[in-house]
Design a protein around this motif. Sequence first.
Motif, PDB file in Angstrom:
ATOM      1  N   VAL A   1       0.714  -1.338  -0.017  1.00 43.84           N
ATOM      2  CA  VAL A   1       0.082  -0.063  -0.169  1.00 43.84           C
ATOM      3  C   VAL A   1       0.734   1.324   0.084  1.00 43.84           C
ATOM      4  O   VAL A   1       1.646   1.459   0.993  1.00 43.84           O
TER       5      VAL A   1
ATOM      6  N   LEU B   1       4.419   1.030   1.002  1.00 40.32           N
ATOM      7  CA  LEU B   1       4.889   0.227   2.309  1.00 40.32           C
ATOM      8  C   LEU B   1       5.152  -1.079   2.002  1.00 40.32           C
ATOM      9  O   LEU B   1       4.431  -1.753   1.357  1.00 40.32           O
TER      10      LEU B   1
ATOM     11  N   LEU C   1       3.253  -3.021   6.580  1.00 37.00           N
ATOM     12  CA  LEU C   1       2.199  -2.959   6.856  1.00 37.00           C
ATOM     13  C   LEU C   1       1.560  -3.851   8.078  1.00 37.00           C
ATOM     14  O   LEU C   1       0.458  -3.484   8.760  1.00 37.00           O
TER      15      LEU C   1
ATOM     16  N   LEU D   1       1.586  -1.356  11.098  1.00 38.94           N
ATOM     17  CA  LEU D   1       0.409  -0.674  11.242  1.00 38.94           C
ATOM     18  C   LEU D   1      -0.780  -1.440  11.525  1.00 38.94           C
ATOM     19  O   LEU D   1      -1.696  -1.077  12.592  1.00 38.94           O
TER      20      LEU D   1
ATOM     21  N   CYS E   1      -1.643   6.784  10.968  1.00 35.41           N
ATOM     22  CA  CYS E   1      -1.524   5.651   9.993  1.00 35.41           C
ATOM     23  C   CYS E   1      -1.948   5.893   8.714  1.00 35.41           C
ATOM     24  O   CYS E   1      -1.102   5.457   7.685  1.00 35.41           O
ATOM     25  N   PHE E   2      -2.896   6.766   8.391  1.00 36.31           N
ATOM     26  CA  PHE E   2      -3.264   6.983   6.954  1.00 36.31           C
ATOM     27  C   PHE E   2      -2.390   7.833   6.355  1.00 36.31           C
ATOM     28  O   PHE E   2      -1.886   7.991   5.150  1.00 36.31           O
TER      29      PHE E   2
ATOM     30  N   ALA F   1       0.322   5.772   5.401  1.00 33.50           N
ATOM     31  CA  ALA F   1      -0.066   5.012   4.170  1.00 33.50           C
ATOM     32  C   ALA F   1      -0.297   5.984   2.634  1.00 33.50           C
ATOM     33  O   ALA F   1      -0.584   5.354   1.675  1.00 33.50           O
TER      34      ALA F   1
ATOM     35  N   GLN G   1      -3.785   3.552  -1.362  1.00 33.83           N
ATOM     36  CA  GLN G   1      -3.489   4.293  -0.193  1.00 33.83           C
ATOM     37  C   GLN G   1      -4.928   4.546   0.647  1.00 33.83           C
ATOM     38  O   GLN G   1      -5.047   4.604   1.766  1.00 33.83           O
TER      39      GLN G   1
ATOM     40  N   SER H   1     -12.946   3.551   6.235  1.00 37.40           N
ATOM     41  CA  SER H   1     -11.968   2.748   5.898  1.00 37.40           C
ATOM     42  C   SER H   1     -12.401   1.315   6.302  1.00 37.40           C
ATOM     43  O   SER H   1     -12.515   1.114   7.696  1.00 37.40           O
TER      44      SER H   1
END
Length: 284
Positions: free
Chosen positions: A3, A6, A11, A14, A47-48, A51, A225, A234
């Motif tokens: 993603v 990453l 990942l 996360l 986190c976003f 990403a 993303q 999400s």
Amino acid sequence: MPVAGLNVSELLELAVLLVAVGALAGFLAGVFGIGGGAVLVPVFYECFRLAGVPLEVRMPLCIGTSLAIIIPTSISSFRAHHFRGAVDMAVLRVWAVPVISGVVLGSVIARYAPERLFKIVFVAVAWSAAARLLFGRESWRLGETLPSGFLMKLYGSLVGLLSTLMGVGGGLFSNLLMTFYGRPIHQAVATSSALAVLISIPGALGYIYAGWPAAARFPDIAALQWPFALGYVSLIGAVLVMPTSLLTAPLGVRAAHAMSKRTLERAFGCYLFIVGSRFVISLL
């Protein structure tokens, strides 16, 4: 597929972080009656960001995902508080329709509002509540009992509106209001857990609605993303956080009823000051 560049280990990190945050959010939902959103929004933001989610949609995506996660967490917290007989059902009945009306208005605003507005609302409310809880005195009252009529309904609408723009379950506002009118903090926390149910369900649906135009503006990230999202919700974030938050919410309820009134107020105030500070930095 990675993603936004990453690798697999990043990942996994996360994913582990989100699972751990779910546990913390659920516990705090039980302790403070806040639905956990005040924990989830700042963490989702980081986190976003990692990403690669664009800044223009990052904050509303955090808020919409937070509201979706609050649904099961708030139901679990409400059931535990209601079992103890701590929820003021009279307040809940008066606020039900105004709160939902405020949520609908907040969802419409979210469709068109700039990203900075969400941060400003978050900071302003979090720090106001923190100041009241940390430095307030028993003499700081708006009245000896909660009002009736139009003013009470107006309060309910504001709770729904601000909660939707902030991504929380309403506990920040209803706790503050109820304690300003002399209600015990334990009763305020319990009643807030019920309001979180009323706010989170229409709020999450509203952010799905609000996010459709944004998804159309960023088609290249829809599968990368911004993976598996419905509007501003999400699904990956929700799936990772929900299970542990459900498990720990009843533990938070037990902790809340074991604490003294002043200890609970100070803990809540310190927490709000810390999470508000995170977004002050990003606004500078």
